[in-house]
Design an enzyme around this catalytic site. Structure first.
Site, mmCIF file in Angstrom:
data_model
loop_
_atom_site.group_PDB
_atom_site.id
_atom_site.type_symbol
_atom_site.label_atom_id
_atom_site.label_comp_id
_atom_site.label_asym_id
_atom_site.label_seq_id
_atom_site.Cartn_x
_atom_site.Cartn_y
_atom_site.Cartn_z
ATOM 1 N N ASP A 114 12.993 -10.753 -50.667
ATOM 2 C CA ASP A 114 14.418 -10.539 -50.902
ATOM 3 C C ASP A 114 15.317 -10.988 -49.761
ATOM 4 O O ASP A 114 16.475 -10.577 -49.676
ATOM 5 C CB ASP A 114 14.673 -9.061 -51.203
ATOM 6 C CG ASP A 114 14.258 -8.692 -52.614
ATOM 7 O OD1 ASP A 114 14.524 -9.479 -53.531
ATOM 8 O OD2 ASP A 114 13.669 -7.599 -52.797
ATOM 9 N N ASP A 173 13.598 -11.706 -60.557
ATOM 10 C CA ASP A 173 14.622 -11.514 -59.520
ATOM 11 C C ASP A 173 14.507 -12.565 -58.417
ATOM 12 O O ASP A 173 15.497 -12.926 -57.778
ATOM 13 C CB ASP A 173 14.489 -10.133 -58.863
ATOM 14 C CG ASP A 173 14.177 -8.999 -59.815
ATOM 15 O OD1 ASP A 173 13.400 -9.206 -60.766
ATOM 16 O OD2 ASP A 173 14.664 -7.882 -59.581
#
Length: 396
Positions: A114, A173
């Protein structure tokens, strides 16, 4: 203090115009940005003296924060940078710099995929607006950390660490973190970062999507063959359901990858995902999706404003890249979502909602975590969408 209060009421009262006449989109945008600025400054002051902390959500009357290690750490600094871009004040810049600095240690993390969310939303926007060389240095180190998670056999970036269930899990994601690598490749000339991003997008294109162009949340790959051994979900209702924010990540991610590469298959994928969302029978009239398109308790299922904000921002960009007759459809859907998000149902009244901008988002429904609460990433993509719309308005 009294004048400030009256001012806040006046800003919110502008919405009453739309009760009798359709509020012009330009006014929706400006109202949304003004409320966003007031909320962001309020929240920045709340957390200013909590060293190293970053806003996460507001739940049960309590402000929840995180440190740099949370995947959401870069979103609040990003909101502040976007608002500074729109209204360049010393106060907004100071707060944007303060909260960006709190994310800096993330650059050395090799345990997460991330880093795009964490560093690009914060340092990336900061560098874009200030050209501070230190910001680029931090991002360059962060990109190298992210690159350690790329596997040449799978040709993808590993999302989570291995477990009994997953050997090499990749979540949809992760498409959102590819812009970080692409940007660093263009800025520093490190082309292998772009090659990694492109390979990841190609692998995801082949294995993450169903025939109707909805996507799985998680695909895990066998580390020997490089082929999938599991397709399912972690945050969605079921393995074959369409988790709303996952569809939003897919739409936004492939739109962005077409912008970055010019590859026709990425544009086509973005268009197919957009069509799936737009025409889904469970998409409500106000275009704010339920947390999962296949949730069993629709229409009582919680809505997810964060998914709508990501969708709207992606659709606005897609409308400009897609030269087919459907381009106008994507913009129309995005504007409907922005109107809904900017209504009292979703947009917080200034001074409420713990300082967050949007209400009614869903983090992880399956774990009863952050359900029907404000979320920092919902705010980020809402403000981004407003600025993208404003830019279009100014160009026309």
């Amino acid at each position: 203090m009294k004048n400030i209060f009256i001012g806040l009421i006046a800003v919110w009262g502008l919405f009453l115009v739309s009760c009798e006449t359709r509020e012009p989109m330009a006014e929706v945008i400006e109202r949304g940005l003004e409320v966003s600025k007031r909320q962001a400054v309020f929240l920045a002051k709340e957390v200013e003296n909590q060293e190293g902390r970053l806003p996460r959500t507001y739940e049960g009357g309590e402000l929840k924060t995180s440190d740099y290690r949370a995947w959401i750490s870069g979103f609040f600094p990003g909101v502040l940078w976007y608002l500074y871009e729109n209204t360049p004040t010393d106060e907004l810049k100071r707060y944007a710099e303060l909260y960006t600095e709190r994310v800096e240690p993330a650059k050395d993390m090799t345990t997460t995929h991330d880093l795009g969310f964490m560093l690009y939303c914060s340092f990336g926007n900061g560098y874009r607006l200030t050209k501070n060389p230190y910001y680029l240095e931090v991002m360059t180190m962060g990109a190298e950390s992210l690159a350690t998670r790329y596997d040449e056999r799978v040709k993808a970036i590993k999302s989570w660490n291995s477990s009994e269930k997953w050997q090499f899990p990749v979540i949809i994601d992760n498409m959102m973190n590819l812009e970080f690598l692409s940007y660093l490749a263009k800025t520093t000339g490190e082309k292998r970062l772009m090659n990694m991003a492109d390979s990841h997008a190609q692998t995801t294109l082949r294995h993450h999507f169903r025939d109707d162009y909805s996507c799985y949340h998680v695909v895990s790959y066998d580390t020997l063959s490089g082929q999938p051994h599991f397709k399912g979900t972690h945050q969605g209702y079921a393995d074959r359901s369409a988790w709303a924010r996952g569809q939003a990540w897919a739409l936004y991610g492939y739109t962005m990858m077409y912008r970055e590469t010019g590859k026709a298959e990425y544009l086509e994928q973005a268009r197919k995902v957009a069509s799936y969302i737009k025409n889904h029978p469970h998409l409500p009239d106000d275009k704010i999706p339920y947390w999962d398109f296949d949730a069993p308790d629709i229409p009582a299922a919680p809505r997810d404003a964060s998914a709508a904000a990501v969708m709207a921002s992606g659709l606005i960009e897609l409308s400009q890249l897609d030269k087919s007759k459907e381009g106008a459809d994507w913009l129309e859907l995005a504007e409907m979502q922005i109107r809904s998000l900017s209504s009292p149902e979703y947009l917080a009244k200034p001074g409420t909602n713990g300082g967050f901008i949007l209400k009614h988002s869903v983090g992880n429904y399956n774990k009863n975590s952050e359900v029907d609460v404000p979320l920092s990433y919902a705010d980020y993509y809402y403000v981004e969408a407003l600025l993208r719309l404003k830019k279009l308005q100014n160009e026309n």
